[in-house]
Structure formats: structure tokens, C-alpha cells
Design a protein around this motif. Structure first.
Motif, PDB file in Angstrom:
ATOM      1  N   UNK A 288      -3.891   4.734  -9.121  1.00 35.56           N
ATOM      2  CA  UNK A 288      -3.416   6.102  -9.402  1.00 35.56           C
ATOM      3  C   UNK A 288      -4.226   7.102  -8.581  1.00 35.56           C
ATOM      4  N   UNK A 289      -5.543   6.888  -8.484  1.00 34.12           N
ATOM      5  CA  UNK A 289      -6.391   7.807  -7.708  1.00 34.12           C
ATOM      6  C   UNK A 289      -6.106   7.650  -6.216  1.00 34.12           C
ATOM      7  N   UNK A 290      -5.906   6.436  -5.761  1.00 29.88           N
ATOM      8  CA  UNK A 290      -5.632   6.204  -4.338  1.00 29.88           C
ATOM      9  C   UNK A 290      -4.295   6.847  -3.947  1.00 29.88           C
ATOM     10  N   UNK A 291      -3.303   6.693  -4.813  1.00 26.10           N
ATOM     11  CA  UNK A 291      -1.985   7.282  -4.528  1.00 26.10           C
ATOM     12  C   UNK A 291      -2.102   8.809  -4.433  1.00 26.10           C
ATOM     13  N   UNK A 292      -2.870   9.392  -5.352  1.00 27.17           N
ATOM     14  CA  UNK A 292      -3.024  10.863  -5.321  1.00 27.17           C
ATOM     15  C   UNK A 292      -3.633  11.292  -3.990  1.00 27.17           C
ATOM     16  N   UNK A 293      -4.568  10.491  -3.474  1.00 31.04           N
ATOM     17  CA  UNK A 293      -5.167  10.813  -2.164  1.00 31.04           C
ATOM     18  C   UNK A 293      -4.122  10.664  -1.051  1.00 31.04           C
TER      19      UNK A 293
END
Ligand code: FAD
Ligand code: DLZ
Ligand code: SF4
Length: 512
Positions: A288-293
Motif C-alpha cells: 500500500x505504501x509502495x503503491x502510494x509512492x
């Protein structure tokens, strides 16, 4: 009707994909869950921690029932409750005439060790399956550690990024050309920065019943039961994750090390309890954090800093715990013996930083990493508090506390009681660090600018005294070369004054 197997699910195993549930068939296999006094009282857990675990267990049992499973659920106040997991397993195996018991290995050594003997004790096949919710198994970590003179999280983390293909560019190299952007993550909070308000889930009847139970059965445990703001279902925990990614992750990196009197949560995720009990999957949180980046919603220093905590630190402490157990908590490298001061259980001290960090802990069953490490842990280190007492305290007071994660963080990272197995140097610091990273010093009875005299910040003299006291053990550490050089530059008189002030603080530690 005889059943094919009984599946035991523990309070921190609330994941539908759990290895012991994976091949369970509602037509033939049945499930056992139990609220037991032994688990609820092996340390005086914070009431919110007990309520969180029981409420999440009860909701998980309902979820399994809605999938067609028969779930035998023992409530704490059930008169037939034997009081222990072993007792409940034995009772239900007999009652149901179960021919075998299946479970996922417990996350704590204490229970893992006991459960591996259950087969002989109940005289029944007991299958203990690997807990594959971790991204690095106990065996894989042992292979990584083998032959290494020193274990360092940073190198483990890089290997994990490669293995799980996280934040890599098209060439398979770290995104942004660096593995770690920590240097960008130590900003002080600017005036006027708006901290987003966190929503809390509504409490349903199941949770309200648990709160009533905990209120009546654990009246003497330290910590406030309410307000109770924890998610207790997977859906609620996922909502908390979504909220964090949208509203707090963008600033997580920049202000990761900051502390503020009025804003105890700042931009932290407050997701650790959910990940630890299985309501969130660590890889789901990382992705989820990687996708947001990748979608341009957060900067790289925020995404990388956050991901490192989970893919790096969380997995590293888990691997280290299993590598070193049993016995990891037994060492006391700095010979610290002082009993825990009473204010750890009340927050009543004139040291404003500790008053808030401990006060937040007692109010919320949560404090963020820098409060745990650089305020409470730092004080415990400098004041030579006995590691076992400090460890029992940390295990009791946080909603996310399970020994596999608490012990390495406390024993290794905060107290350096393992002599450097976990961290390359003690996280010791004077009041200056706390002043730089927080607003605590402004409201304190002590003066952070003074190191000697009755109003001097206790952290200052204790810091120098800690270095002097442990010179024989620590002076050879290259990462402490600079502080030891500074100490050596002080005049003999200055050194004596600092040590006298430290002794004064230690002598009246309960009245600081
Ligand atoms: P964030 O700051 O948002 O970080 C994101 C996630 O990274 C956390 O949810 C957690 O899953 C993981 N994480 C971050 N740091 C660590 C770490 N050092 N070790 C393992 N995972 C980490 N964490 C626990 O889960 N249980 C504990 O009992 C616990 N005890 C601690 C005791 C001490 C003395 C110290 C210094 C740290 C301890 N930690 C513990 C680690 C860390 O402080 C918490 O994981 C973190 O504060 C949880 O808040 P958060 O979810 O807002 O974290
Ligand atoms: C922490 C905890 C508490 C407070 N209570 C229970 C319980 O009543 N039943 C249960 O199955 N698990 C509980 N737990 C979590 C266990 O202690 C946990 O499974 C072990 O610590 C292993 O990680
Ligand atoms: Fe803490 Fe010292 Fe600052 Fe007071 S002056 S808040 S004791 S660091």
C-alpha cells in the motif's frame, strides 16, 4: 459425529490465511479459540491491550462462523474455563473426541516451547505448522545470520528489498539510487503544521461486552481502558491503513523522529497492533505504501522510511528473537540492577518528557517509537534500570506488545543489555536530543541547558555518568569515539560535578 481435526487459533493469529486454517474444511474440521487467564495475566497487560485482543478474537470467531465453521469459543468468564490454553485444548479434544490437533507455531518462545510437548502430554498427534505470515522465516533468518560476526539491520533490509522486489527500479536497483533516506527524516515540527485528525471505529455490542468484562476482571491493571479507539476487525484495520496512507504517510518521513506534547500520534501509522495480531498482513501494508509512492501520492523518503520499519526492523527483530531464544533476555551486559521507579506506572514525575511519554502510554496503550526509545528507553538505559523489570513493563503496557518484538527492542535496542548483538551502539543521549526533537523541555521543571545543580535536566548528567561508568565496556566502540573524546576534554572538576549530579538524581530517582 467425530471430527477430522481441531484447529487452535491464538489471540495473535487472527488471519484467515493462517497456516493452521488453510486446509480446514467446515464439514470436517472445527476451530477452538479461548480467552484464558494465564495469557491475560502473565504480565499485568494494559486493559486496552486485553480488550483489543479479546474483541478482535470474538469478531474473528464470528467471521469464521459466517464462513461455515463450527468455532468453540471459551469466554474468560465461562465457569468451565480451565484458565490455560493447554487446559482448553485438552478439554475440547476430549469433549469432541478429536483425533488430532492442528496449530500454527506461537510467536513467543514460552508458548512455542510448551506446545511442542502437548502431543505427548495429551497423547494425541499435534501438528505445529510454520507461521508464514512473516516475510522471513525463522530458518531463513538463521541462514542469513550464519557466519556473520555482527548482525546489522541495514544489510538484512537490503536483502529483503531484493528478495521481495520492494521499491526497486527497472534495473533491480533501489528506487532513487539509495537504500535509505533517513538523513531526510529528522526534521523538527514547524509551527502551524496541521496534524490530521484520526477517525476511530464505532464500538459494537461485542466490543462493549468485552470492555465491561475487562473493566470488572482487571480493575488493578495499570492504564486507562477508555477511550477505546482500536479497530477490532480486518475491515476496520484496513480502513485505518487506508486513512494512514492518505493522510499521515505523506509526512511520516519528515517528522518520524519528532515528539509533541499535544499530538502524541503525529504522523505514525498506529498499525502495529493490527499487524501483530494478524488483522493486517505486513506485505499488504508495504505494498500500500509502495503503491502510494508509485502513484505520486507520497515522497520516496516517506515510503522508504515507513517500509523499512516493517520489511526491515520488524522482520529483523523477529529473526533475531528466534535466533537467540531461549536465553536472549537473560544477559545484562551493562550490569544494570536498579528497580523500576514507581512513576513508570503512574507517569508522575517532574521530568516532562517522561511524564508525557509514560502518560500517553497509560492513556492509549501506545507511544510512538521515539518516545519508547529516546525518552523512556533512554532514561532506563542511563539510570541503569534492571533489564528484566524494564522488559516486563514494556510487555505489559503497549497494545502491540508480544515478546518476539518487545524483547529485542527493549533488551537489545533500548538497553544494550545484549552487549551489541542487536544494535551497533547504545541509544544513549542527553537532554539535548529531546529538546531538539520535541517541545517537552519548554514545560519542564528542569532546565535542559543546565547539567549540574538542582534544576539541571537529569538526562544531561546521567548521560555523561553513563559514559564514565561504562568506559571499560564501551570506550572501544568506534561509534562512541566522539562522546568519549568530549568527556576526556572536561576538567577533572567538571567531571566530578557531573558525576555528583548524576548520583544525586539516582539517589532520589523516585522523586525526580
Ligand atoms: P510506525 O512508526 O508507523 O511504523 C510502522 C510499522 O513498522 C509499525 O507498525 C511496526 O509494525 C513496524 N516497526 C517500526 N519500528 C519497529 C521496530 N523497532 N521493531 C519492530 N517493528 C517495528 N513494536 C511492537 O510492535 N511491539 C512491541 O512490543 C514493541 N516494543 C518496543 C519497545 C521498545 C523499547 C522500542 C524502542 C520499540 C518497540 N517497538 C515495538 C517498535 C516500535 O516502537 C513500534 O512498532 C511502533 O512504535 C508502533 O507504532 P506505529 O504502528 O505507529 O509505527
Ligand atoms: C496477549 C494475549 C492475551 C492477553 N490473551 C490471550 C487469550 O486469552 N487467548 C489467546 O489465545 N491469546 C491471548 N493472547 C495472545 C497470546 O499470549 C499469544 O498468542 C502469545 O503471546 C504468542 O504470541
Ligand atoms: Fe526531559 Fe530534561 Fe527536557 Fe525536562 S529538560 S523535558 S527532563 S529532556
Amino acid at each position: 459425529m467425530t471430527i477430522a481435526s481441531l484447529r487452535l487459533v491464538l489471540g495473535d493469529q487472527l488471519s484467515p490465511a493462517l497456516s493452521s486454517l488453510r486446509d480446514a474444511d467446515p464439514a470436517h474440521d472445527q476451530i477452538l479459540m479461548a480467552e484464558v487467564m494465564q495469557e491475560a495475566s502473565y504480565v499485568p497487560h494494559h486493559p486496552q491491550k486485553i480488550a483489543f485482543i479479546f474483541a478482535a478474537m470474538r469478531h474473528f470467531a464470528e467471521d469464521l462462523r459466517s464462513r461455515g465453521f463450527t468455532v468453540h469459543y471459551t469466554r474468560l468468564d465461562d465457569p468451565a474455563n480451565s484458565g490455560s490454553l493447554f487446559g482448553e485444548a485438552q478439554r475440547f479434544v476430549t469433549l469432541l473426541q478429536a483425533p488430532r490437533l492442528v496449530l500454527t507455531e506461537p510467536a513467543e518462545w514460552r508458548l512455542d516451547h510448551a506446545m511442542r510437548r502437548w502431543g505427548d502430554e495429551i497423547n494425541l498427534p499435534v501438528e505445529v505448522r510454520q507461521d508464514d505470515r512473516f516475510l522471513c522465516s525463522r530458518a531463513a533468518f538463521a541462514r542469513w545470520a550464519e557466519g556473520k560476526r555482527q548482525l546489522r539491520m541495514e544489510f538484512f533490509y537490503r536483502a529483503m528489498r531484493r528478495r521481495h522486489q520492494v521499491l526497486l527500479d527497472a534495473a533491480g536497483e533501489p528506487e532513487g539510487g539509495q537504500w535509505n533516506f533517513d538523513a531526510e527524516n529528522r526534521k523538527a515540527l514547524p509551527k502551524g503544521l496541521v496534524i490530521p485528525e484520526r477517525p476511530a471505529p464505532d464500538l459494537d455490542a461485542i466490543t462493549r461486552n468485552v470492555l465491561d468484562l475487562v473493566r470488572t476482571r482487571f480493575p488493578h491493571h495499570y492504564g486507562q481502558l477508555e477511550p477505546f479507539r482500536w479497530a477490532v476487525t480486518r475491515a476496520e484495520a484496513e480502513a485505518a491503513l487506508d486513512w494512514f496512507i492518505a493522510h499521515a504517510l505523506p509526512d511520516f518521513g519528515d517528522y518520524q523522529d519528532a515528539m509533541a506534547t499535544e499530538e502524541p500520534l503525529l504522523f505514525h501509522s498506529v498499525l502495529s497492533p493490527y499487524i501483530n495480531v494478524g488483522l493486517l498482513d505486513p506485505l499488504q501494508v508495504i505494498r500500500a505504501a509502495e503503491t502510494a509512492y508509485r502513484q505520486g501520492r507520497v515522497k520516496l523518503n516517506a515510503a522508504e522510511g515507513f517500509i523499512r520499519q516493517i520489511l526491515g526492523w520488524r522482520e529483523y527483530v523477529h529473526g533475531l528473537y528466534w535466533l537467540e531464544m531461549p536465553g536472549y533476555g537473560e544477559s545484562n551486559a551493562l550490569d544494570a540492577e536498579r528497580p523500576l521507579p514507581e512513576f513508570f506506572w503512574t507517569g508522575e514525575t517532574g521530568m516532562n518528557c517522561l511524564r508525557h511519554a509514560i502518560g500517553d502510554t497509560l492513556r492509549q496503550a501506545y507511544a510512538h517509537h521515539i518516545q519508547r526509545l529516546m525518552v523512556i528507553g533512554n532514561f532506563a538505559l542511563l539510570a541503569e534500570l534492571a533489564p528484566k523489570q524494564v522488559q516486563a513493563w514494556y510487555l505489559a503496557v503497549y497494545a502491540d506488545a508480544f515478546e518476539w518484538v518487545e524483547l529485542p527492542n527493549t533488551h537489545g535496542m533500548a538497553l544494550f543489555a545484549d552487549g551489541g548483538r542487536m544494535a551497533s551502539k547504545p541509544y544513549a543521549s542527553s537532554g539535548k536530543y529531546i529538546q531538539r526533537q520535541s517541545d517537552y523541555c519548554r514545560g519542564c521543571t528542569y532546565d535542559v541547558a543546565q547539567s549540574t545543580g538542582p534544576r539541571a535536566c537529569p538526562f544531561n548528567a546521567l548521560y555523561w555518568d553513563f559514559l564514565a561508568r561504562n568506559q571499560g565496556k564501551l570506550a572501544g566502540n568506534p561509534r562512541l569515539a566522539m562522546p568519549y573524546r568530549n568527556w576526556a576534554r572536561f576538567s577533572a572538576e567538571r567531571q566530578a560535578d557531573l558525576r555528583a549530579r548524576a548520583a544525586q538524581c539516582l539517589n532520589k530517582i523516585d522523586r525526580l
